[in-house]
Write a protein that holds these residues in place. Structure first.
Motif, PDB file in Angstrom:
ATOM      1  N   ASN A   2       0.827  -1.195   0.000  1.00  0.00           N
ATOM      2  CA  ASN A   2       0.000   0.000   0.000  1.00  0.00           C
ATOM      3  C   ASN A   2       0.866   1.251   0.000  1.00  0.00           C
ATOM      4  OD1 ASN A   2      -2.376  -1.503   0.093  1.00  0.00           O
ATOM      5  ND2 ASN A   2      -2.328  -1.622   2.331  1.00  0.00           N
ATOM      6  N   TYR A   3       0.241   2.383  -0.379  1.00  0.00           N
ATOM      7  CA  TYR A   3       0.949   3.663  -0.380  1.00  0.00           C
ATOM      8  C   TYR A   3       1.360   4.001   1.050  1.00  0.00           C
ATOM      9  CZ  TYR A   3       2.157   8.417  -1.763  1.00  0.00           C
ATOM     10  OH  TYR A   3       2.840   9.575  -2.029  1.00  0.00           O
ATOM     11  N   ILE A   4       2.619   4.350   1.237  1.00  0.00           N
ATOM     12  CA  ILE A   4       3.143   4.648   2.573  1.00  0.00           C
ATOM     13  C   ILE A   4       2.966   6.129   2.848  1.00  0.00           C
ATOM     14  CG2 ILE A   4       5.138   4.487   4.097  1.00  0.00           C
ATOM     15  CD1 ILE A   4       6.253   2.353   2.177  1.00  0.00           C
ATOM     16  N   LYS A   5       1.987   6.465   3.663  1.00  0.00           N
ATOM     17  CA  LYS A   5       1.710   7.864   3.965  1.00  0.00           C
ATOM     18  C   LYS A   5       2.849   8.467   4.789  1.00  0.00           C
ATOM     19  CE  LYS A   5      -3.335   7.416   3.912  1.00  0.00           C
ATOM     20  NZ  LYS A   5      -4.580   7.592   4.682  1.00  0.00           N
ATOM     21  N   GLY A   6       3.105   9.744   4.526  1.00  0.00           N
ATOM     22  CA  GLY A   6       4.140  10.439   5.283  1.00  0.00           C
ATOM     23  C   GLY A   6       5.543  10.179   4.779  1.00  0.00           C
ATOM     24  N   ASN A 274       8.576   5.178  -9.843  1.00  0.00           N
ATOM     25  CA  ASN A 274       7.650   4.384  -9.027  1.00  0.00           C
ATOM     26  C   ASN A 274       6.664   5.279  -8.299  1.00  0.00           C
ATOM     27  OD1 ASN A 274       7.245   3.364  -5.971  1.00  0.00           O
ATOM     28  ND2 ASN A 274       7.223   1.587  -7.338  1.00  0.00           N
ATOM     29  N   TRP A 275       7.190   6.375  -7.758  1.00  0.00           N
ATOM     30  CA  TRP A 275       6.361   7.319  -6.991  1.00  0.00           C
ATOM     31  C   TRP A 275       5.335   8.014  -7.882  1.00  0.00           C
ATOM     32  CZ3 TRP A 275       6.236  12.586  -7.931  1.00  0.00           C
ATOM     33  CH2 TRP A 275       5.547  13.372  -7.015  1.00  0.00           C
ATOM     34  N   VAL A 276       5.777   8.518  -9.033  1.00  0.00           N
ATOM     35  CA  VAL A 276       4.879   9.304  -9.880  1.00  0.00           C
ATOM     36  C   VAL A 276       3.775   8.432 -10.468  1.00  0.00           C
ATOM     37  CG1 VAL A 276       6.053   9.112 -12.138  1.00  0.00           C
ATOM     38  CG2 VAL A 276       4.877  11.230 -11.508  1.00  0.00           C
ATOM     39  N   GLN A 277       4.061   7.161 -10.706  1.00  0.00           N
ATOM     40  CA  GLN A 277       3.036   6.256 -11.219  1.00  0.00           C
ATOM     41  C   GLN A 277       1.962   5.969 -10.172  1.00  0.00           C
ATOM     42  OE1 GLN A 277       5.518   3.029 -12.551  1.00  0.00           O
ATOM     43  NE2 GLN A 277       5.800   3.911 -14.592  1.00  0.00           N
ATOM     44  N   LYS A 278       2.340   6.035  -8.899  1.00  0.00           N
ATOM     45  CA  LYS A 278       1.378   5.826  -7.818  1.00  0.00           C
ATOM     46  C   LYS A 278       0.658   7.118  -7.446  1.00  0.00           C
ATOM     47  CE  LYS A 278       3.893   1.981  -5.649  1.00  0.00           C
ATOM     48  NZ  LYS A 278       4.648   1.531  -4.459  1.00  0.00           N
ATOM     49  N   THR A 279       1.358   8.235  -7.553  1.00  0.00           N
ATOM     50  CA  THR A 279       0.828   9.517  -7.079  1.00  0.00           C
ATOM     51  C   THR A 279       0.037  10.252  -8.147  1.00  0.00           C
ATOM     52  OG1 THR A 279       2.800   9.688  -5.678  1.00  0.00           O
ATOM     53  CG2 THR A 279       1.443  11.658  -5.901  1.00  0.00           C
ATOM     54  N   TYR A 280       0.536  10.242  -9.375  1.00  0.00           N
ATOM     55  CA  TYR A 280      -0.128  10.911 -10.491  1.00  0.00           C
ATOM     56  C   TYR A 280      -0.355   9.910 -11.629  1.00  0.00           C
ATOM     57  CZ  TYR A 280       1.270  15.392  -8.323  1.00  0.00           C
ATOM     58  OH  TYR A 280       1.450  16.450  -7.485  1.00  0.00           O
TER      59      TYR A 280
END
Length: 355
Positions: A2-6, A274-280
Motif C-alpha cells: 500500500n501507499y506509505i503515507k508520510g 515508481n512514486w509518480v506512477q502511484k501519485t499521479y
C-alpha cells in the motif's frame, strides 16, 4: 504494498554497491496482512557517526561555493526528487525509504568545524550549510547541532550561506541577526510550490507552505538577507507557478530568487518513476516525458553547465519565465555580499559581538 503515507519514496531500491538484493516477497506480504502485522518498520531511526572532518570540498563549477557542511546524512523530509538520496548508498543504505528513515547525525560537528577554522592553514571561503541534506530537518529540534555550529561561526566571524525548507531556522534568529549585522550570513528558503497539496505529495515531512512564507517574512524583517529557491521545477507539476511564486516572495521581502530544473540522477530515476506512477497515475507519462525533454531524452543529465538548467523548449520556457518574473518583481534587488574580511580565528575582538 500500500501507499506509505508520510513518506516520499515508496520503495527501497537496490544499493548499487551490493551484489545481493533484499526483496519483500508477495507471500510474506500476504502473511503479514493475514496476521495484521506490518511488513516493514516505518519509524525513523537515528544513528550517531564519528567523522574526522565536517567540511566537504566542492569541485562543481555549477555551484557558487567551495565548501559544504552537513550535520546530517539522510533526511526525514522525504522530498521525492532529492539529489542527495544517492549519497546514502555510500553508507550501505538504500536511496529510497532508507534515506528518509535512517538518519545519521554528527554530534561532534561543531567541534570539528571550530578546529578546522582555527587551523593556521585555513583561508576564509564561502561555506554552504546544507549543501546535501537539510540542517533543520526534524531531529535538529532535539539535537541542536546546527545551532552549535552557527555559534562557532559567529564567534570566529566566519561567513556562511544556508539553505533550508524548515521554519525551525527561526529558532536561531538571535544568532542570525548578529551575523547579518556583520554581513556574515545569507539564507535560502526552498519553496517548490505555493500549493499545500503539492507540497504534501512532493515533500511529505517538510514545513507547510504557509510557515515557509512566514519564515521568509520574519527573516527579512529582522535584516537577514533571504533568497528563495524554487528547486526543483518539475514540468507538469509546478512549472505553472513561477510568476505567482516570485511575486509572493518578493512581497515578503526576499532579495532574490533562483531555480533548478529537476534531474533524476542515479537511483532517483527509478524511485521517482515508481512514486509518480502511484501519485499521479493519470499524468505520470506526461511528467516523465517532459522531464526527459529537458535532458536530451533522459531523466538525468550529469553535464556541468546544463544539468541544473536543462535544455530544449521546456527548459527554455522555464528560464524565460524566471527572467521575466525577476524583471517584474525583483528588478533592482539582490543579495548583499558576504564579509570575508573580519574572520577572527584568534578571537581578538570578542566584545564587539555583544555590543
Amino acid at each position: 504494498m500500500n501507499y506509505i503515507k508520510g513518506r516520499g519514496a515508496q520503495i527501497n531500491i537496490h544499493n548499487r554497491f551490493f551484489k545481493e538484493e533484499h526483496v519483500i516477497r508477495d507471500d510474506f506480504l500476504n502473511y503479514c496482512e493475514a496476521e495484521q502485522e506490518s511488513a516493514e518498520n516505518n519509524k525513523t531511526s537515528y544513528l550517531e557517526i564519528y567523522p574526522k572532518t565536517i567540511l566537504n570540498k566542492v569541485d562543481s563549477p555549477d555551484i557558487g561555493f567551495k565548501y559544504s557542511m552537513n550535520p546530517y546524512q539522510g533526511c526525514e523530509h522525504g522530498c521525492i526528487y532529492c539529489y542527495a538520496r544517492n549519497t546514502h548508498e555510500y553508507w550501505g543504505y538504500s536511496a529510497g525509504l532508507d534515506f528518509e528513515r535512517k538518519i545519521l547525525y554528527k554530534a561532534n560537528a561543531a567541534e570539528l568545524l571550530e578546529k578546522k577554522l582555527k587551523n593556521k592553514n585555513w583561508k576564509v571561503e564561502n561555506i554552504m550549510f546544507s549543501g546535501n541534506t537539510d540542517c533543520y530537518q526534524p531531529i535538529e529540534k532535539k539535537l541542536k547541532i546546527t545551532r552549535k555550529m552557527l555559534q562557532v561561526l559567529l564567534k570566529l566571524k566566519h561567513p556562511v550561506s544556508m539553505i533550508t525548507k524548515n521554519a525551525l531556522i527561526l529558532r536561531d534568529i538571535d544568532i542570525l541577526k548578529k551575523m547579518a549585522k556583520l554581513h556574515l550570513v545569507n539564507v535560502s528558503i526552498s519553496i517548490t510550490s505555493l500549493s499545500e497539496e503539492t507540497r504534501r505529495i512532493l515533500e511529505p515531512r517538510t514545513t507547510t507552505i504557509k510557515k515557509r512564507l512566514e519564515t521568509v517574512k520574519v527573516l527579512s524583517e529582522n535584516g537577514i538577507p533571504v533568497n528563495v529557491m524554487m528547486a526543483p521545477i518539475i514540468p507538469a507539476i509546478n512549472n505553472h507557478e513561477i510568476f505567482k511564486l516570485v511575486k509572493k516572495v518578493s512581497e515578503l521581502g526576499a532579495k532574490s530568487v533562483g531555480f533548478t530544473v529537476v534531474r533524476l540522477n542515479g537511483a532517483i530515476g527509478k524511485i521517482f518513476t515508481n512514486w509518480v506512477q502511484k501519485t499521479y497515475p493519470d499524468r505520470a507519462d506526461k511528467i516523465l516525458n517532459q522531464i526527459k525533454e529537458c535532458h536530451n531524452g533522459n531523466l538525468n543529465d550529469s553535464r556541468f553547465g546544463t544539468r541544473s538548467r536543462g535544455e530544449g523548449k521546456i527548459a527554455e520556457q522555464i528560464a524565460t519565465q524566471f527572467k521575466l518574473a525577476r524583471k517584474m518583481y525583483l528588478k533592482d534587488s539582490k543579495l548583499p555580499s558576504l564579509n570575508f574580511k573580519i574572520f577572527d580565528p584568534l578571537q581578538t575582538n570578542q566584545l564587539s559581538l555583544f555590543s
